[in-house]
Design a protein around this motif. Sequence first.
Motif, PDB file in Angstrom:
ATOM      1  N   ARG A   1       0.816  -1.202   0.000  1.00  0.00           N
ATOM      2  CA  ARG A   1       0.000   0.000   0.000  1.00  0.00           C
ATOM      3  C   ARG A   1       0.862   1.269   0.000  1.00  0.00           C
ATOM      4  NH1 ARG A   1      -5.259  -0.420   2.297  1.00  0.00           N
ATOM      5  NH2 ARG A   1      -4.547  -1.869   3.886  1.00  0.00           N
TER       6      ARG A   1
ATOM      7  N   ARG B   1      -6.332   1.660  -6.610  1.00  0.00           N
ATOM      8  CA  ARG B   1      -7.361   2.657  -6.306  1.00  0.00           C
ATOM      9  C   ARG B   1      -6.757   3.880  -5.633  1.00  0.00           C
ATOM     10  NH1 ARG B   1     -11.493  -1.614  -3.932  1.00  0.00           N
ATOM     11  NH2 ARG B   1     -12.056  -2.583  -5.900  1.00  0.00           N
ATOM     12  N   ASP B   2      -5.748   3.669  -4.817  1.00  0.00           N
ATOM     13  CA  ASP B   2      -5.179   4.793  -4.067  1.00  0.00           C
ATOM     14  C   ASP B   2      -3.799   5.192  -4.553  1.00  0.00           C
ATOM     15  OD1 ASP B   2      -7.410   4.921  -2.356  1.00  0.00           O
ATOM     16  OD2 ASP B   2      -6.630   3.185  -1.269  1.00  0.00           O
ATOM     17  N   THR B   3      -3.004   4.203  -4.937  1.00  0.00           N
ATOM     18  CA  THR B   3      -1.663   4.512  -5.408  1.00  0.00           C
ATOM     19  C   THR B   3      -1.516   3.866  -6.773  1.00  0.00           C
ATOM     20  OG1 THR B   3       0.668   4.338  -4.864  1.00  0.00           O
ATOM     21  CG2 THR B   3      -0.733   2.505  -4.184  1.00  0.00           C
TER      22      THR B   3
END
Lengths: 557, 306, 279, 408
Positions: free
Chosen positions: D231, D266-268
């Motif tokens: 993440r 989705r985030d990175t």
Amino acid sequence: MLRLDRARVYDPVQGWRGQSRSLFIENGRMVADPGPQATVERVIDLEDAVVMAGGIDIHSHIGSGKVNLARTLMPHDHARTERAAALENGAWRHGGSGQATPTSWIAGYRYAEMGYTAAFEPAMLPVNARATHYTLADTPVIDKGAYVLLGNDDLFLRLLARGAEPQRLADYVAWMLARTRSLAVKVVNPGGISAFKFNQRALDLDQAHAYYGVTPRQVLRALARAVHDLGVPHPLHVHTSNLGVPGNVATTLATMEAAEGLPLHLTHVQFHSYGKEGPRGFSSAAEAIAEAVNRQPNLSIDVGQVMFGQTATASGDTMAQYANRRHAHPHAWTCIDIECEAGCGVVPFRYRDRNFVHALQWAIGLELFLRVRDPWRIFLTTDHPNGAPYTVYPQLMRLLMDRGYRNRMLDAVHPEVAAHSALRGLDREYTLEEIAIVTRAGPARSLGLRDRGHLAPGAVADLVAYRDDPDRDAMFARPSHVFKDGELIVRDGRLLAAPQGATLALEPEFDAAIEAQISEHYARHLSLRAEHLAVGAQELADYGGRAPLILPCTRHG
Amino acid sequence: MAEYVRNGVRIDDTFAEAFGMRATRLLVTADHPRWAHAAAASACGFATSVIGCGCEAGVEAELDPAATPDGRPGVALLLFAVSREALAEQVERRVGQCLLTCPTTAVYAGIEGEDRIPLGRRLRYFGDGHQRSKVVDGRRLWRIPVMEGEFLIEDDTAAVRAIGGGNLLILARTRESALLAAESAVAAARAGRGAILPFPGGVVRSGSKVGARRYPKLGASTNDAFCPSLRGSTDSALEPQVGCVLELVFDALTEADMQGAMRAALAAICARGGAGGVLRVSAGNYGGKLGKYHFHLRDILPEQDP
Amino acid sequence: MALPSSQSRGSSVSGLILTLKPQAPEALDGAGLLPASLAGLSPAEAARRPLAPGIELGECFTVQADPAAPDHRLTLRTGARRLARLGCAMDGGTLRVVGDAGDLLGQDLRGGEIVVEGGCGAYAGAGQRAGLIRVRGDAGDFLGGAADGYEGMRGGVLLVQGRAGARAGWRMRRGLIAVAGGCGDWCGAEMLAGTLVAPRCGARAGLGLRRGSLVLWECPPELPATFNDAGVAEFVWLARLDRWLAALEFRLPPLTQRARRLVGDQGAGGKGEILIVGG
Amino acid sequence: MNQALTCPFCGLLCDDLGVESRAGRAEVTAAGCAQARALFPVPPQAQARIDGQAADWRAAAKAAAERLAAARRPSIAGLGCDLAGVRAALMLAERCDARVEHRHGAALAQELRATRRGGSLRTTLSELRNRADCVLFAGTRAAAHPRFFERCIEPREGLFGARQRRLILIGEAAQTAPESAALEHALAFPNAHLAEAVQLLRARLAGRRLDARHWHGIPIERFDALAAVLRAAHYGVAVWDAAELKPPHAELALRALYDLVAELNRDTRWAALPLGGNDGAAGAAAVCTWLAGRPPPLRYVHGAPQDALNADATDLVIWISAFDPQAAPPPDVPAVVLARADWRGGAAPAIFIPVAVPGVQRPGALVRLDEVPCLPLAAPAPADLPGVADVLDAVRAGLAGRSAHAAA
């Protein structure tokens, strides 16, 4: 010499508007009437058929790697197959499959069967140039070419960010054009494909790239300037930022202004003509776009018309396609970050006539066709296969030429579309002459194809005869005769021969210093050598194609 | 008024005037019949008249385990309302409050039809995201987790056209004789399928007329013409020997069901006979102006004296 | 002699029996062999029907009338598993296969009933939308699974009396699969929804299960660690399912309401379940 | 001379080799791996044979055409050749209704099937080399691509400055110590469990509770720690090689990996880089897709391309191995072998026709394992041998008039 009698010729370049006349062909070229003494080996009576130069598709994804990705994601599209069969003259007709993403052999046959004799792949990545040219070599009959995709590559962006001189950037563009055997330069979501790699999920015209700090406006102007300075006939071919986003009309209009008078071609503008009015937050902004095109003579557009049915969207715009992934039908999609150069995204898609957004997209495309006044600056495309496969062109021509048919179809789509679009109020019906402009003469002039798109003496003898029929769909779908380089290749919609077409390319000059700089960049940072991007003339011939035909780098008068 | 006589009971040549309604049938199963009945009693409680209860409901039949969708004991309920919307609202409320809550029950649609109303479709949200859908034998079922296990309920049911307001009036010498006749009539009518008698014990004593003479705002008021104690005060419809009148009210899915239930009831009343204190049988109507359906007593007469 | 229910169609009164010839090509596409497309044809007419471009049916099959059967019934005598895609996209009638069926039996089935007296190859019921498939023998891998170009089973009923191979119910979306002889490994992998019933199955059942239910009598070996144990509870819908299977005349041990519930795959959203009947 | 040549002997297509020709044989003089050094030197000549008898290659091609015409279920397999060779194979296959398969077709099919069933975010070698700050090796150490670490992982000085890469091995590859680069996380387990391991990772990434405290001896906390690392990446790349996972169930692992990548993205930024493409597999997939609508395995039925249904027994195989001298055709099937001059892949075939090695004895082109770049092959040691396409075209010419549907 071949003489064609009783041809009702529509040739906007020569101002011919359907008068019946004879045409003369020798050695694959149109020739002037040689007089009664000349020896004519063969005469074909066209029986007052409508005759035009062969069709030219200025924007059709038929060769690049993303089309192959689309094929693999659409097994259903390839469940319907075509057999290999022998042609009358003994030449071989190959098998294949696919409707929305046809395999290359049959892609060429289908173009020929509807009277198109040239089509251009608008998004070729330098690292994929060789495979693209091989695929195009396997696309028979038609002439072809490709536009090199620039503006998101790290080398260009760092040159721009460091304030490189326009001449330096032009050298870079020239090197890419020449080495990858391209005919024009395309930019997709300027800087945005690169920005996505830095986790930016949107990039508007004046928004700074997270790493390089440059804006799409800077990228656009630099490339448009380079293309202009090099004398590339076709203006910079632009897929603007914010593809498919409701409200993107503002970006599109700003992009048009950003050219500051330099020639610019905006592609698949239908996908960039969206407002966000109305209860669904999605509306037609075709009027504003068309007015801007009418006002600015430096602009040309192609439409990217949407037609209903299953297709695949394939674009270099990873940023937009990643956002579109949730609409995939069937539910499979692929996005790739590519070689510090660009990217691509493939999302299979089904346009449904009962879906408000899809039906409005359809109406927006038609509005653009009907509102842009100068047919020389708007070209007929579906952005194959993004809006629909090119095999819908005859139906699209009927929609443009037959207002009653258009309104009947408007009645059949989602009921709210008629209220949210001015389409019904647009009375214009395209004439045969206008069709000849938007499908032949206009694209040829824009691309700098001086001996194509018309039938004046000296022109390549690519021409097509259609039996006049009030049902324009039926008429354009099944020509009575198609000639390629003077050879009769289609009779009554049936392919008789499948010769290899030409690959058209440019070879602009560049300063040798840029070659060294590019080589150094690739050798130091990338996983392949710059010299291996170069596609050799002989290798194309070895593979089964023809050595590229080099066009001059000077703009049309 | 022409009259028919059966076993000493005079039967008026009149008709019961009935109205169109919307109805559905629900099958409620449980681990044990007593839980099916407990659930049914709650779900059909306070459902005597659409005027004040929103719907009219009752147990149509007890179901053999072999005849239920899940092989457990159960009952069939019929619910009637004035419109599709009213029916949907009542179904949702009663199922949500009385069946979802009751241990071991499951609820299935018990009738076919094109016009669907939600059954578990909205109640499923009680599952707070943990509900699961299952399609079994062409039916979509919702499994809603509850503390005891899972509440199983079909996604939707049919709202069918039906008939409400069928009725019979029993005119007897005494309250006892009227009650005995009414009880045997209800038992006979309930033995069949397709109809319910929604009032307590199937019987209503407060027969009504449209509107009121004294109180203009009232929609309905006592049927003074049939009240024995008012014989001196109003234009009575009762002969002097009548000491008690009771009404049976029927709701049925079809005209045939209505006729079947009324016929069974009338036969049972006639079987009590004059000797049992029954004097006359009549039916309530509004002169045929309001209801679409007219059930003539002459059409449902017992063949001859039993 | 009068044949019942045959008057309206003149001489075409019966079903057909097609018997595969030994000299027929090895790999044959049987997609065109549908009761509806051959209904009402005489044996001679049926034999002239194209089976594939350039191949007539009669080249591969001997064709006889089946006077005992109504004309919407077709019987195929196939021998070994050579005929692929039998009953493909069939939407009504009855197809009876005496012998084995090849791969993709009942692919995209939309209605009607297919009965296979023998076994079948891989991908039986791939993309099936409705209708009923009964296989008396064993089924191959990917029973009701997602063949290329098709989703997994989308509806209808698929009943296998024998065993099923690996990855039964793969990417199944709706419908019922019941396997009396048990399933192989990876049963219910990537299942989207629907119900798969079997007494037992092989290792790693339910991997990637998104929604849907595997109903088993024995806990599968090597259950993925992404399943959590919800313990034993009562599930009325199993009683409902039991009645349905009984109505389909499919023999399995009785389904009790009481079952152990294992929830997963937690890696794929955790909305699926494996129910072990009897706890 | 002969600087910066492309090596055709694995899917990486390293294009920085120095090669010199000595006595008609190519020798790697710079930048090759051991495999390249072993495979570049190929004899300039070999004898074509029909049933063991020496013959001219044209006569051998004619004999092959005769046997092909008599075969009921021929296949063209191996397919280890350049793009022109694959094209010629398809043109021959459509004439004789052959099945077409590649030696690494099983791995190709696993990749294809996984990508057809959901989303896939991918990347290419240069992006990995310059951007990746976290690389997850799932069940592979890129052993089939000898210079992968050297060319893509070890360069720390990239376009965007110095990069600290976190390298993570999971699966069988983590069971032995790696020879390259210190690894922060290594979860060792058999590759057969890869799909389950990735689902575990996805479950923990999504914050879902698990009953299990351990999995194959690995505490679940280690999955949590790994999830946190994934993440935290700015540009993460998941690398695998389908050939090291067992078909047909490997696709479940690949699908789970693609889903993992999409969830992280989705985030990175995350992307996948599937390895493979050896023996010209990536090029074969590309050419078959643009000409026949699908990668191998495929088959032609009456001249129309279709998905190959099942592995039917074939009665004649045309086996192509221009790169690997040891690739063996399927046993017990009469074989026509088109292979490099020093081919020794099994017993003497019915017909043997030596062909020029593209990239050594003959120019050509191949597609790199990451599918987009298409690189030229040079001919540092030209030889008087026909190319694969030449031989296949000759076989096709020999078939003229024989095929049932040729005159349809």
